[in-house]
Design an enzyme around this catalytic site. Structure first.
Site, PDB file in Angstrom:
ATOM      1  N   GLY A 221       0.798  -1.556  -0.156  1.00  0.00           N
ATOM      2  CA  GLY A 221       0.382  -0.034  -0.226  1.00  0.00           C
ATOM      3  C   GLY A 221       1.058   1.546   0.319  1.00  0.00           C
TER       4      GLY A 221
ATOM      5  N   PRO B  23       5.231  -4.691  -0.339  1.00  0.00           N
ATOM      6  CA  PRO B  23       4.621  -3.551  -1.083  1.00  0.00           C
ATOM      7  C   PRO B  23       4.715  -4.558  -2.411  1.00  0.00           C
ATOM      8  CG  PRO B  23       6.875  -3.697  -0.624  1.00  0.00           C
ATOM      9  CD  PRO B  23       6.795  -4.881   0.011  1.00  0.00           C
ATOM     10  N   GLY B  24       4.213  -3.612  -3.401  1.00  0.00           N
ATOM     11  CA  GLY B  24       4.629  -3.990  -4.547  1.00  0.00           C
ATOM     12  C   GLY B  24       4.535  -2.975  -5.447  1.00  0.00           C
TER      13      GLY B  24
ATOM     14  N   ARG C 271      -4.881   0.135 -16.083  1.00  0.00           N
ATOM     15  CA  ARG C 271      -5.176   1.664 -14.854  1.00  0.00           C
ATOM     16  C   ARG C 271      -5.687   2.483 -15.538  1.00  0.00           C
ATOM     17  NH1 ARG C 271      -2.067   3.521 -12.230  1.00  0.00           N
ATOM     18  NH2 ARG C 271      -2.704   2.179  -9.898  1.00  0.00           N
TER      19      ARG C 271
ATOM     20  N   TYR D 205      -9.485   2.644 -12.757  1.00  0.00           N
ATOM     21  CA  TYR D 205      -9.271   2.862 -11.256  1.00  0.00           C
ATOM     22  C   TYR D 205      -9.330   4.473 -11.980  1.00  0.00           C
ATOM     23  CZ  TYR D 205      -7.033  -1.798 -10.649  1.00  0.00           C
ATOM     24  OH  TYR D 205      -6.857  -3.286 -10.081  1.00  0.00           O
TER      25      TYR D 205
ATOM     26  N   CYS E 243     -11.503  -1.824 -29.195  1.00  0.00           N
ATOM     27  CA  CYS E 243     -12.915  -1.493 -30.311  1.00  0.00           C
ATOM     28  C   CYS E 243     -13.070  -1.162 -28.278  1.00  0.00           C
ATOM     29  CB  CYS E 243     -13.333  -2.130 -31.085  1.00  0.00           C
ATOM     30  SG  CYS E 243     -12.475  -2.176 -32.593  1.00  0.00           S
ATOM     31  N   GLU E 244     -13.106  -0.350 -27.552  1.00  0.00           N
ATOM     32  CA  GLU E 244     -13.614  -0.272 -26.575  1.00  0.00           C
ATOM     33  C   GLU E 244     -13.380   1.164 -26.507  1.00  0.00           C
ATOM     34  OE1 GLU E 244     -15.051  -1.786 -23.755  1.00  0.00           O
ATOM     35  OE2 GLU E 244     -15.237  -3.775 -24.500  1.00  0.00           O
TER      36      GLU E 244
ATOM     37  N   TYR F 201       1.509  -3.568 -11.962  1.00  0.00           N
ATOM     38  CA  TYR F 201      -0.108  -3.621 -12.409  1.00  0.00           C
ATOM     39  C   TYR F 201      -0.209  -3.686 -13.833  1.00  0.00           C
ATOM     40  CZ  TYR F 201      -0.545  -3.978  -7.020  1.00  0.00           C
ATOM     41  OH  TYR F 201      -0.331  -4.131  -5.803  1.00  0.00           O
TER      42      TYR F 201
END
Ligand code: LLP
Length: 408
Positions: free
Chosen positions: A225, A267-268, A305, A309, A335-336, A363
């Protein structure tokens, strides 16, 4: 700082060279940045055990690099555990924190010898009934704290599915005593991108409180985090201050209770976010009456991401760093609606220009998909001044692997 917008090369290798050698879209990671982040953490705390949250970036060379740096791993699935084992991590250095899994997966974790972190009461009950105190375990608590960058990445509030609520301490006590559980650690992961150090101090209060009750507890794990800056001026966790305050709290606890207690973190983002870049090529510059779109050869299939988010990722045009500044919508070829950046000021972008998307280490690839049946990018690690391919770009064979044409 490697993610500074003016960066044009990594360890002396220019992004343009990397794009030419390995083609685009391409994920590139800088090993020096990862090492530096590990050192920053170690220097900030009196004593810290680091478990890298593998889900942020799971390439086996990255997992191996962590091992070489003396860093353990936090995994959330048996498959991540298997990758970590293949990368040379010892079972004892792997913390397994599954959520809402079949109990069979817990059994597999025990059989592999992982450190088992249990996050709900039914599992704790089944674990006790099956293993009693023979297999040590950790309890993941839900601290009832809302913290983190946004609701989707907050895991410690009362409506989150994660952890055993701090309001269920009586049930925990009952199970620990009924089954004589060998509780060796306590864990809280409150969410991602936490800048408020008081959140970690509140977690410490909860963890110390419970550690006092259970003399078998040897370590407290504060999860991950830690926030990194995604653009100049963006907030980040003050790791030095966090280390100072948490270390002091640990020292006080140990002195007061005359007891040894280790501090763990997993941690990541902090370890790999800044280290990674997604290199994309401009396919088209499309001017409409309302906006100018820069269409690149990537999309939400490679970096989700921004769409998932509303995450901000710095983007720079390394092909035209001194060009006049203009505003663009940087979009993908899926195609979005897959917007990487909305109405963003960049130096003038021309067809063929190479753009780099910053903070793509965490990520990024690990959440990539083959949506639209496009290939996932290759991955390169820059280490000891050399660019090393650590994953090939997908191929058509890979897309077809496992599929069965029942009409053939
Ligand atoms: N420990 C546990 C138990 C976790 O669930 C996570 C992340 C971490 C550690 C590492 O958290 P970090 O240090 O990376 O914040 N995909 C989202 C982030 C989801 C995080 C999930 N859990 C994103 O791209 O922002």
């Amino acid at each position: 700082m490697s993610s500074h917008p003016s960066i044009t090369s990594l360890q002396g290798i220019s992004f343009e060279t990397l794009a030419r050698e390995f083609d685009t879209p391409l994920y590139v990671y800088d090993a020096e940045t990862i090492s530096r982040q590990i050192q920053r953490l170690r220097a900030s705390f009196e004593n810290i055990r680091i478990k890298y949250a593998a889900k942020a970036l799971t390439n086996r060379s990255i997992l191996r690099f962590m091992k070489l740096q003396g860093v353990g791993v936090d995994v959330v699935s048996i498959q991540e555990a298997q990758l970590a084992l293949l990368a040379g991590h010892l079972p004892a250095d792997i913390m397994f924190t599954p959520n809402c899994v079949d109990f069979e997966e817990i059994v597999q974790g025990v059989e592999l010898g992982l450190t088992m972190n249990l996050d709900n009461l039914p599992v704790l009950e089944k674990f006790g009934a099956r293993y009693g105190g023979d297999v040590p375990c950790v309890i993941r608590l839900n601290p009832d704290i809302l913290a983190g960058g946004n609701y989707k990445i907050s895991t410690g509030h009362s409506q989150s599915k994660f952890g055993i609520s701090v309001h269920s301490l009586d049930e925990i006590r009952t199970l620990v005593s009924r089954y004589q559980l060998n509780l060796e650690g306590l864990h809280i992961h409150t969410g991602s991108e936490i800048t408020d150090i008081d959140v970690f101090m509140k977690m410490a209060d909860i963890l110390f409180g419970l550690a006092k009750e259970f003399s078998s507890v040897r370590y407290l794990d504060f999860g991950g985090g830690l926030k990194v800056a995604y653009q100049p001026g963006d907030g980040a966790t003050d790791v030095a201050e966090l280390g100072r305050r948490l270390s002091m709290a640990f020292r006080d606890f140990k002195d007061r209770e005359s007891r040894e207690l280790q501090l763990w973190m997993e941690p990541g983002k902090f370890l790999v976010s800044d280290a990674g870049f997604l290199l994309v090529r401009t396919n088209v510059v499309k001017v409409t009456p309302k906006a100018t779109f820069v269409g690149v050869n990537s999309g939400l299939n490679h970096l989700i991401r921004p769409m998932m988010y509303d995450a901000y990722h710095t983007i720079t045009n390394v092909s035209n760093p001194l060009g006049p500044k203009k505003n663009y919508w940087v979009v993908g070829n899926v195609c979005e609606t897959d917007t990487f950046a909305a109405d963003r000021e960049l130096t003038e972008v021309r067809e063929g220009d190479l753009l780099i998307i910053h903070n793509a280490g965490a990520y990024g690839y690990s959440m990539a998909s083959n949506y639209n049946s496009r290939f996932r990018p290759a991955e390169v690690l820059i280490i000891d001044g050399q660019a090393r391919l650590i994953r090939q770009r997908d191929t058509l064979d890979q897309l077809l692997a496992g599929q069965i044409d029942i009409f053939q």
